[in-house]
Design an enzyme around this catalytic site. Sequence first.
Site, PDB file in Angstrom:
ATOM      1  N   MET A 174     -20.523  -7.257  17.607  1.00  0.00           N
ATOM      2  CA  MET A 174     -21.736  -6.537  17.214  1.00  0.00           C
ATOM      3  C   MET A 174     -21.344  -5.296  16.423  1.00  0.00           C
ATOM      4  O   MET A 174     -20.412  -4.596  16.804  1.00  0.00           O
ATOM      5  CB  MET A 174     -22.515  -6.117  18.461  1.00  0.00           C
ATOM      6  CG  MET A 174     -23.684  -5.176  18.167  1.00  0.00           C
ATOM      7  SD  MET A 174     -24.687  -4.840  19.627  1.00  0.00           S
ATOM      8  CE  MET A 174     -23.711  -3.601  20.446  1.00  0.00           C
ATOM      9  N   ASN A 175     -22.083  -5.027  15.318  1.00  0.00           N
ATOM     10  CA  ASN A 175     -22.032  -3.669  14.766  1.00  0.00           C
ATOM     11  C   ASN A 175     -23.443  -3.116  14.662  1.00  0.00           C
ATOM     12  O   ASN A 175     -24.177  -3.197  15.660  1.00  0.00           O
ATOM     13  CB  ASN A 175     -21.156  -3.536  13.502  1.00  0.00           C
ATOM     14  CG  ASN A 175     -21.475  -4.422  12.342  1.00  0.00           C
ATOM     15  OD1 ASN A 175     -21.286  -5.617  12.400  1.00  0.00           O
ATOM     16  ND2 ASN A 175     -21.929  -3.850  11.253  1.00  0.00           N
ATOM     17  N   ASP A 176     -23.853  -2.540  13.571  1.00  0.00           N
ATOM     18  CA  ASP A 176     -25.051  -1.710  13.502  1.00  0.00           C
ATOM     19  C   ASP A 176     -26.300  -2.221  14.244  1.00  0.00           C
ATOM     20  O   ASP A 176     -26.637  -3.399  14.120  1.00  0.00           O
ATOM     21  CB  ASP A 176     -25.524  -1.575  12.052  1.00  0.00           C
ATOM     22  CG  ASP A 176     -24.408  -1.352  11.077  1.00  0.00           C
ATOM     23  OD1 ASP A 176     -23.264  -1.193  11.505  1.00  0.00           O
ATOM     24  OD2 ASP A 176     -24.694  -1.338   9.872  1.00  0.00           O
ATOM     25  N   GLN A 225     -26.399  -6.306  14.022  1.00  0.00           N
ATOM     26  CA  GLN A 225     -25.435  -7.068  13.235  1.00  0.00           C
ATOM     27  C   GLN A 225     -24.569  -7.847  14.208  1.00  0.00           C
ATOM     28  O   GLN A 225     -23.939  -7.253  15.096  1.00  0.00           O
ATOM     29  CB  GLN A 225     -24.567  -6.106  12.404  1.00  0.00           C
ATOM     30  CG  GLN A 225     -25.305  -5.434  11.288  1.00  0.00           C
ATOM     31  CD  GLN A 225     -25.544  -6.381  10.131  1.00  0.00           C
ATOM     32  OE1 GLN A 225     -24.676  -6.626   9.339  1.00  0.00           O
ATOM     33  NE2 GLN A 225     -26.746  -6.930  10.057  1.00  0.00           N
ATOM     34  N   PHE A 231     -27.286  -8.499   6.291  1.00  0.00           N
ATOM     35  CA  PHE A 231     -26.772  -7.164   6.605  1.00  0.00           C
ATOM     36  C   PHE A 231     -27.892  -6.289   7.176  1.00  0.00           C
ATOM     37  O   PHE A 231     -29.024  -6.720   7.350  1.00  0.00           O
ATOM     38  CB  PHE A 231     -26.169  -6.531   5.347  1.00  0.00           C
ATOM     39  CG  PHE A 231     -24.724  -6.910   5.089  1.00  0.00           C
ATOM     40  CD1 PHE A 231     -24.134  -8.004   5.707  1.00  0.00           C
ATOM     41  CD2 PHE A 231     -23.940  -6.168   4.206  1.00  0.00           C
ATOM     42  CE1 PHE A 231     -22.803  -8.355   5.464  1.00  0.00           C
ATOM     43  CE2 PHE A 231     -22.613  -6.508   3.961  1.00  0.00           C
ATOM     44  CZ  PHE A 231     -22.044  -7.598   4.593  1.00  0.00           C
ATOM     45  N   SER A 232     -27.575  -5.016   7.365  1.00  0.00           N
ATOM     46  CA  SER A 232     -28.490  -4.113   8.077  1.00  0.00           C
ATOM     47  C   SER A 232     -29.800  -3.873   7.349  1.00  0.00           C
ATOM     48  O   SER A 232     -29.887  -4.009   6.136  1.00  0.00           O
ATOM     49  CB  SER A 232     -27.784  -2.784   8.321  1.00  0.00           C
ATOM     50  OG  SER A 232     -26.753  -2.995   9.245  1.00  0.00           O
ATOM     51  N   GLU A 235     -24.086   4.807   4.136  1.00  0.00           N
ATOM     52  CA  GLU A 235     -24.697   3.573   4.626  1.00  0.00           C
ATOM     53  C   GLU A 235     -25.829   3.922   5.587  1.00  0.00           C
ATOM     54  O   GLU A 235     -25.986   5.064   6.022  1.00  0.00           O
ATOM     55  CB  GLU A 235     -23.661   2.739   5.401  1.00  0.00           C
ATOM     56  CG  GLU A 235     -22.393   2.433   4.631  1.00  0.00           C
ATOM     57  CD  GLU A 235     -21.414   1.561   5.407  1.00  0.00           C
ATOM     58  OE1 GLU A 235     -20.983   0.561   4.846  1.00  0.00           O
ATOM     59  OE2 GLU A 235     -21.092   1.884   6.559  1.00  0.00           O
TER      60      GLU A 235
END
Length: 614
Positions: free
Chosen positions: A154-156, A172, A212-213, A326
């Site tokens: 997991m990211n954002d 994400q 993407f985010s 970002e």
Amino acid sequence: MTNIKRFITVMSAIGIMTSASIPAVAADELKIEHLGVNNTFVRVTGDNKYLMLPVQESNDDAKINVIVDGKIAETIYVRLAKSKTDYMVPFDLSPYKGKNVILDVVTPQGRSSVREAKEDACWKGMALVDPFEIPDTETKYRPLFHHTPLYGWMNDPNGMFYKDGVWNLYYQYNPYGSKWQNMTWAHSTSKDLVNWQHEPIAIRPDGLGSIFSGSSVIDHNNTAGFGDDAIVSLYTSAGTNQMQSLAYSRDNGKTFTTYPGNPILTLESEARDPNMFWNEDTKEWNLVLAHALDHEMLFFTSPDLKTWTLQSEFGKGIGAQGGVWECPDLFQLPVDGTNEKKWVLICNINPGGPFGGSAVQYFVGDWDGKTFKADTDANGKIPTKWLDHGKDNYALVSWSDAPDGRRTAIGWMSNWQYAADVPTTQFRSANTLPREIGLFKGDDGQIYASGVPSPELLAMRDKLVVNKSGVKLSGKPSIFALPAVNDGICEILLDLEAKENEKVSMTLSNKAGDKVDMTYSVKDHTLSFDRTKSGIVDFSENFPAVTVAPTFEQNGKVSLRIFIDRSSIELFGNDGKFSMTNLVFPNEPYSTLSVSSNGGKARITTLKIYSLKN
Ligand code: FRU
């Protein structure tokens, strides 16, 4: 509830039952045919729900075209195991029930013959199962009350909105491994910001690229034509280039339809992470887009969420410029203790954070619906401000439509410097605690953002295990035991008073010799956090670090609220005027808090330690 129980509950919540053993499936439903040194067909027939794929983290990605009835249905990238299997990930076959499925696998280079290719560990390890079982091998570092994915990377945090009592959180996500890849919007929901339920994946990669985010809004007035109160999300389609796409949901964010006219916004240079909101003053939609490599934000307006007009830019040469800009956010808040309202522009930056790598930069200023004008300092310069003074709070953005005018935000609790190397395997990364953003005026006349833990977190308090007041401090540490239950997971409330040149040391330690040193310096008005000896630190040269926060006080008093949750320490000071989020990987849970002072005049005014439940 213990962690393992929570884990199983979550699995059931998404319709996956655990079982003691994986049921055997007829071998002829899975056929593996090697077609060349780097190409293998995996044919699947029957009504199986999951194909388990063995992963070896150190290997390169295999490219897998999923061919269904002769057409490519999707393409995924998986680090298929070559010499050993680190863990298994499930590939969900249910969308292709009753069809002929071929996984057309192209493995990375490095095999000299088909005979050698056949030896890859992944072929022997692939299995058809229903249900699937993923062992929760990681109770040691999996947090109790922070949001984490069940498995995978997991990211954002993405596209968060609040509706009808439910906090929706997308993120994400890589469903096929614990490193960044196959970016998808996964989904979790919560009614109390503490207990998170995992929902089915919301938006999957398509022909325009991976997902993407981005952000979501509730289209109360049906400006986009998808229906009253439809959820409309914008995200970046990351194909050969980055462009912005739209998806909408008519079932409160459970399932999404991608807009046939995607992409809705293209530019001649890389831009991503669209963040939009309804502007009540100008009666139109506003959008901030990160012009990542140009280190600036772009602002657009729209009547209908589909057509966007560029209005202005902000950021060239301003603030921290050490990395890409970002994940923006833009919102208005009252300034505490005044009648003033100000706008906050969040510009996450990576690298270029104050302690290396990723961090949340923000600007305070005015927004007229088209242009952002940042406040300047006494020298006429636009100051650089940081929302968090730890190393592990990134991509922080806020929920839209949060109740009672709240500006509730959450960040990804990691740092791109080492996120893929942290010592967990089956899952990687948690989100920070949700926090309420506010504004206050500092002694320098500048307006700063504060962050306090969301009020819902109070419900986690279980037993008051330490309750002290008026403890005089000296060079000899006063020692307090952290809760013996639940791996020492706790909340510490510590109010301190100290004099002129004093330094107060607060050390968390365990019997394995791991320690975290926090030091309050009255003279410097700072609080530092040293994790260089906090436990496992050698997985990245960027992990051992000392982070420092300004304490925003002039009177030698600090009031700390500290949350410890197995692999993280979050510290909120002086009503959220400063905060610090840092990961730690102790060899065993920290068991004591020792407090001492070099000056002999400091004292603990109050100390409360609560064990926590969720
Ligand atoms: C920030 C980020 C975003 C991008 C996403 C991709 O962490 O780089 O800019 O949309 O991650 O996963």
